[in-house]
Write an enzyme that holds these catalytic residues in place. Sequence first.
Site, PDB file in Angstrom:
ATOM      1  N   TRP A  46      34.345  32.757  52.433  1.00  0.00           N
ATOM      2  CA  TRP A  46      34.973  31.276  51.812  1.00  0.00           C
ATOM      3  C   TRP A  46      35.658  30.628  52.887  1.00  0.00           C
ATOM      4  CZ3 TRP A  46      40.167  30.057  51.762  1.00  0.00           C
ATOM      5  CH2 TRP A  46      40.585  28.768  51.023  1.00  0.00           C
TER       6      TRP A  46
ATOM      7  N   GLU B 224      31.009  31.437  48.628  1.00  0.00           N
ATOM      8  CA  GLU B 224      32.138  31.302  47.614  1.00  0.00           C
ATOM      9  C   GLU B 224      32.427  29.688  47.750  1.00  0.00           C
ATOM     10  OE1 GLU B 224      35.546  33.451  47.862  1.00  0.00           O
ATOM     11  OE2 GLU B 224      36.440  32.522  45.892  1.00  0.00           O
TER      12      GLU B 224
ATOM     13  N   LYS C 218      34.319  26.246  46.093  1.00  0.00           N
ATOM     14  CA  LYS C 218      35.579  25.851  45.590  1.00  0.00           C
ATOM     15  C   LYS C 218      35.542  24.299  45.255  1.00  0.00           C
ATOM     16  CE  LYS C 218      40.575  26.634  46.200  1.00  0.00           C
ATOM     17  NZ  LYS C 218      41.314  27.468  46.754  1.00  0.00           N
TER      18      LYS C 218
ATOM     19  N   ASP D 275      34.388  32.249  41.920  1.00  0.00           N
ATOM     20  CA  ASP D 275      35.670  32.424  41.439  1.00  0.00           C
ATOM     21  C   ASP D 275      36.027  31.704  40.197  1.00  0.00           C
ATOM     22  OD1 ASP D 275      38.549  32.210  41.798  1.00  0.00           O
ATOM     23  OD2 ASP D 275      38.584  32.973  43.483  1.00  0.00           O
TER      24      ASP D 275
ATOM     25  N   HIS E 177      37.692  28.426  40.354  1.00  0.00           N
ATOM     26  CA  HIS E 177      37.230  27.326  41.048  1.00  0.00           C
ATOM     27  C   HIS E 177      36.624  26.578  40.694  1.00  0.00           C
ATOM     28  CE1 HIS E 177      37.723  29.898  45.469  1.00  0.00           C
ATOM     29  NE2 HIS E 177      39.000  29.754  44.637  1.00  0.00           N
TER      30      HIS E 177
ATOM     31  N   HIS F 107      34.800  36.507  41.385  1.00  0.00           N
ATOM     32  CA  HIS F 107      35.913  36.886  41.958  1.00  0.00           C
ATOM     33  C   HIS F 107      36.941  36.524  40.554  1.00  0.00           C
ATOM     34  CE1 HIS F 107      36.562  36.214  46.380  1.00  0.00           C
ATOM     35  NE2 HIS F 107      35.738  37.229  46.131  1.00  0.00           N
TER      36      HIS F 107
ATOM     37  N   ASP G  29      45.938  25.123  39.732  1.00  0.00           N
ATOM     38  CA  ASP G  29      46.200  26.502  40.417  1.00  0.00           C
ATOM     39  C   ASP G  29      45.241  27.524  40.219  1.00  0.00           C
ATOM     40  OD1 ASP G  29      46.638  27.967  42.636  1.00  0.00           O
ATOM     41  OD2 ASP G  29      48.785  28.736  41.508  1.00  0.00           O
TER      42      ASP G  29
ATOM     43  N   ASP H  48      44.865  30.897  41.104  1.00  0.00           N
ATOM     44  CA  ASP H  48      44.936  32.241  41.399  1.00  0.00           C
ATOM     45  C   ASP H  48      45.997  33.148  40.719  1.00  0.00           C
ATOM     46  OD1 ASP H  48      43.099  32.747  43.810  1.00  0.00           O
ATOM     47  OD2 ASP H  48      44.242  31.052  44.384  1.00  0.00           O
TER      48      ASP H  48
ATOM     49  N   ASP I  53      40.499  38.553  42.269  1.00  0.00           N
ATOM     50  CA  ASP I  53      40.967  37.548  43.436  1.00  0.00           C
ATOM     51  C   ASP I  53      42.278  36.920  42.755  1.00  0.00           C
ATOM     52  OD1 ASP I  53      41.888  36.145  45.535  1.00  0.00           O
ATOM     53  OD2 ASP I  53      39.895  34.946  45.578  1.00  0.00           O
TER      54      ASP I  53
HETATM   55  C1  RNT Z   1      40.377  30.949  47.876  1.00  0.00           C
HETATM   56  C2  RNT Z   1      39.233  31.780  47.743  1.00  0.00           C
HETATM   57  C3  RNT Z   1      39.046  33.136  48.412  1.00  0.00           C
HETATM   58  C4  RNT Z   1      40.591  33.671  48.749  1.00  0.00           C
HETATM   59  C5  RNT Z   1      40.422  34.856  49.523  1.00  0.00           C
HETATM   60  C6  RNT Z   1      41.635  35.379  50.005  1.00  0.00           C
HETATM   61  O1  RNT Z   1      40.311  29.771  47.107  1.00  0.00           O
HETATM   62  O2  RNT Z   1      39.604  32.148  46.179  1.00  0.00           O
HETATM   63  O3  RNT Z   1      38.205  34.209  47.807  1.00  0.00           O
HETATM   64  O4  RNT Z   1      41.249  33.947  47.753  1.00  0.00           O
HETATM   65  O5  RNT Z   1      39.327  34.847  50.349  1.00  0.00           O
HETATM   66 ZN    ZN Z   2      38.009  33.566  45.525  1.00  0.00          ZN
END
Ligand code: RNT
Ligand code: ZN
Length: 420
Positions: free
Chosen positions: A187, A228, A230, A261, A264, A288, A296, A298, A328
């Site tokens: 990523w 990955e 985003k 993810d 994302h 993820h 946001d 995460d 993640d």
């Molecule tokens: C970031 C990605 C990635 C990170 C990690 C730390 O938006 O999700 O996967 O969270 O690599």
């Molecule tokens: Zn991620």
Amino acid sequence: MNIKVKQAYNLAKEQYTKYGIDTDKVLDRLTNIPISIHCWQGDDVGGFETADAVLSGGGILSTGRHPGKARNISELRSDIEKAFSLIPGKKKLNLHAIYGDFKGKAVSRDEVLPEHFSSWISWAKELGMGLDFNPSLFSHPLADSGYTLASSDEKVRKFWIEHVKRCREISNHIGKHLGSTCICNIWIPDGSKDLTVSRLRHREILKNSLDEIFAIDYPEENMLDALECKLFGIGSESYVVGSHEFYLSYAVKTGKIVTFDTGHFHPTELVSDKLSAVLPFVKAVMLHVSRGVRWDSDHVPILTEELMAIMEEIVRADALSRVHIATDFFDGSINRIGAWVIGARAVLKALLFALLEPANILKDYEDSGNLFARLGFAEALKSMPYGAVWDYCCKTSEIPDDVEWMDEVLKYEKEVTSRR
Ligand code: RNT
Ligand code: ZN
């Protein structure tokens, strides 16, 4: 074992048997599906390159100052062991390059070596688990421009290419030594806060960088590459080079894995629906699991409808061998071990719910055009006693149940993390 847990399980088992589901077999399956749990929840994505490293720059941001974060490898390992003792089933650990065992030495990212991960490999061996890996292309002066592999500055681009090449070599080394395939997930934060004119140019540069990085083939049983995408990040609101379409195209063309993810995408986009759309074309998918909240990505996963839908999709598509489940998220505002456990247990519960589904019955309704019954039966399944099966799973795995585990975290906080 608590007699009530067993009794409740037996009643649940009877109900699932009516629909042709063998709960014992389901639990056996569930506890053998490896969940790759990320190491970076333990220290807010700081890593061990320097004492007191903090996540900086690069499209991601961890917030919160809950006391007691892991400050070194031994604290992080101890916290991971604590968290893992509260999560049933098979685990892998997902490592980032900045978590190497650098023994106090400053090691430049373009000089990172397999030996920096030897102690992680021995530790993982002791715990009988595999490792996954990630190159770290953020929190670094050469990422400050907002571009790494897609940089038009040749010096910057070469530096990061070398880093990722080394990370692939490390992943190969890890996989070989642990006898378990190590997924190397790339990523990058590349992008821009505002209007970007040379969108195609940066994407072409990224493509060329990836081609260079993947010039070496490693045995697939040792390592696999994942990419990955985003949608946007903090500081890359208007343009992200590695978008979904970019990596999906690259992965289809070159036989790589795509990583989804779950934080994302646009809030109304569903990863659960993307799985069956890409599986006919890509080698595999890595998930993820995260929880997006507004802008946001995460937050700690909880048992949402979408998480359940994702697991249902994987199970219904019989794709457990092609969808690698990883987590993640990073929340530094609450007890970090508690956050890990909530997220991982939510993943497992959603997976359990999916494995307990009498999918054949739903498919029969669908195939015979009985669509109200398909919907009605899916609704009926929501009040089936899967919680009793989960409690039994925890007990037989010698893991505290949904309420008990929190006492364990509080005790550890009092005795260990609050003293840091
Ligand atoms: C970031 C990605 C990635 C990170 C990690 C730390 O938006 O999700 O996967 O969270 O690599
Ligand atoms: Zn991620």
